[in-house]
Enzyme design. Structure first.
Site, mmCIF file in Angstrom:
data_model
loop_
_atom_site.group_PDB
_atom_site.id
_atom_site.type_symbol
_atom_site.label_atom_id
_atom_site.label_comp_id
_atom_site.label_asym_id
_atom_site.label_seq_id
_atom_site.Cartn_x
_atom_site.Cartn_y
_atom_site.Cartn_z
ATOM 1 N N CYS B 123 0.885 -1.166 0.000
ATOM 2 C CA CYS B 123 0.000 0.000 0.000
ATOM 3 C C CYS B 123 0.920 1.211 0.000
ATOM 4 O O CYS B 123 1.481 1.551 1.045
ATOM 5 C CB CYS B 123 -0.903 0.000 1.232
ATOM 6 N N CYS B 126 -0.689 4.348 2.238
ATOM 7 C CA CYS B 126 -0.792 4.301 3.698
ATOM 8 C C CYS B 126 -0.349 2.937 4.169
ATOM 9 O O CYS B 126 0.836 2.604 4.045
ATOM 10 C CB CYS B 126 -2.188 4.700 4.194
ATOM 11 N N SER B 127 -1.274 2.122 4.665
ATOM 12 C CA SER B 127 -0.854 0.812 5.172
ATOM 13 C C SER B 127 -1.988 -0.189 5.039
ATOM 14 O O SER B 127 -2.141 -1.056 5.889
ATOM 15 C CB SER B 127 -0.441 0.923 6.636
ATOM 16 N N CYS B 128 -2.802 -0.066 3.977
ATOM 17 C CA CYS B 128 -3.928 -0.976 3.792
ATOM 18 C C CYS B 128 -3.429 -2.416 3.763
ATOM 19 O O CYS B 128 -2.448 -2.729 3.085
ATOM 20 C CB CYS B 128 -4.666 -0.651 2.499
#
Lengths: 224, 224
Positions: B123, B126-128
């Site tokens: 991702c 962000c940090s999906c």
């Protein structure tokens, strides 16, 4: 937003920090930061998209030198102030300040543990199949990503803007993050997996057998 | 070490409400720990969160939800062709058969690795990450080195994880820019013929389900 969150293709950050037997949380405060961020979010005052925009709006020097949960906390503070849940002075003391405005009259009660468990187990799908406009593209179509530059929230990363790719699959209709983050409703529309040859993104130095997929909404694309 | 998960000694743009008193005999706490404590106390005092709900959230992601969930899905797909077909055609429903549903796993896609194709997930924005089957992401997944380079130099990233794939293998990177969460279905290693589901699940690693490693590269002595 062309913020520090949009990291794809940047260079110079060094090796991947692989950590053997990594704990879920590296300090107790990280666990509390996660919990408070999720729990205040359960009140439904903002969407996940608005929350992401709050995080990516941090100045790049701050974003790039903050740990992930620190970024979350800073975003949460901004959201709470914006939505009338707190004033900045209260974050210093941890105590409600008489000078703070009254909480919004339509605030839902905080979920208890059982309700929180149910919320986590249910999740909140952004899928809105059948409510979007007809898909303009189908698998195999060549598309170009629009050159979107906005201070507002968008999920088209810079490294695909202006590039040509191929529709790999149609995921269905999904909430448009750009609309939700700006509180313009959900504007559900088709979302596609778009495949880009690595050489079309990065040039001749890329491996000929590599490709990158990004999930992109109808609004982000035009026929190539 | 990426070193981006510890508290930064330098101050960014705020004071952290530490009045310098009352900590003479306590272990020194970090500015972030102080900040989180204040936000949590404030949210509780204002009735925005229920402390029991906070504890439940921490317990869920510290103890209940993690990569063993995904490993069970993978082992089932390896041993049950009908399940694998369901998993590849409707991952969300197939994973829900185990009861793995909810936040950050509402809409799942499974990507099958083969001799010809290797998939890896990132991702960049962000940090999906698919919480329902993998739990919370490791720090490296959320950090700038991985997020910047996974799309630009994926083979170089794989090499840092000790994973080398042949030039003839197609490498597909999936950037989680929307609300689809991706799980890689690793190849079943040779030498596991006749193993039951439980024994197979025990050898499936988190990193193989992100697509940064291959199980065949694991030293045999690490296998149960």
């Amino acid at each position: 937003m062309n913020g520090a969150q949009d990291l794809g293709g940047m260079m110079g950050f060094g090796p991947i920090g692989i950590e053997a037997n990594e704990p879920v949380f590296h300090a107790p405060w990280e666990a509390r930061a996660l919990a408070v961020t999720l729990a205040v979010g359960f009140l439904g005052r903002w969407s996940i998209d608005e929350a992401r925009h709050a995080r990516e709006s941090l100045p790049p020097p701050v974003y790039l030198t903050s740990s992930y949960y620190e970024i979350w906390l800073r975003g949460l503070e901004r959201l709470m102030v914006r939505h009338g849940l707190a004033i900045d002075a209260e974050f210093e003391t941890g105590v409600p300040d008489p000078a703070a405005p009254a909480l919004p009259a339509d605030l839902k009660p905080a979920p208890d543990a059982a309700q929180a468990a149910a919320i986590l187990a249910r999740g909140a799908s952004a899928r809105r199949d059948g409510s979007g406009r007809p898909a303009r593209f189908t698998a195999g179509d060549r598309v170009k990503v629009r050159d979107i530059n906005t201070l507002a929230h968008t999920r088209a990363p810079r490294y695909v803007r202006g590039r040509v790719g191929t529709i790999e699959r149609l995921h269905g209709d999904f909430v448009l993050p750009d609309a939700a983050a700006a509180r313009r409703g959900e504007d559900p529309q088709p979302c596609y997996a778009v495949r880009f040859a690595a050489r079309d993104l990065w040039g001749e130095t890329a491996h000929p057998n590599d490709c990158v997929h990004a999930d992109l909404w109808d609004d982000y694309l035009e026929p190539a | 070490m990426a070193g981006d998960h510890h508290d930064h000694a330098h101050d960014h743009d705020h004071d952290h409400g530490h009045d310098g008193r009352g900590h003479a005999h306590a272990a020194p706490t970090s500015p972030m720990a102080e900040r989180v404590k204040a936000i949590e106390a404030l949210a509780v005092a204002k009735g925005l969160v229920d402390p029991a709900a906070l504890d439940l959230i921490v317990d869920t992601y510290e103890s209940r939800v993690g990569p063993r969930n995904g490993a069970r899905v993978v082992a089932r797909a390896w041993t049950d062709p009908a399940y694998k077909a369901r998993l590849l055609s409707d991952a969300t429903a197939a994973i829900a058969e185990f009861g793995f549903t909810g936040r950050q796993g509402e809409d799942m896609v499974v990507l099958e690795n083969t001799d010809q194709v290797h998939n890896m997930v990132v991702c960049t924005l962000c940090s999906c990450y698919p919480w329902t089957v993998l739990g919370l992401p490791p720090v490296w997944y959320k950090s700038a080195p991985y997020r910047s380079r996974a799309v630009l130099d994926p083979r170089g990233v794989l090499a840092e994880f000790g994973c080398t794939i042949g030039d003839e293998v197609e490498l597909r990177v999936w950037d989680s820019t929307a609300e689809l969460r991706y799980l890689v279905l690793p190849q079943r290693p040779a030498g596991t013929e006749g193993w039951d589901e439980e024994r197979l699940a025990a050898i499936v690693t988190r990193d193989s389900m992100i697509g940064v490693t291959r199980l065949a590269d694991q030293p045999a002595e690490l296998r149960p």
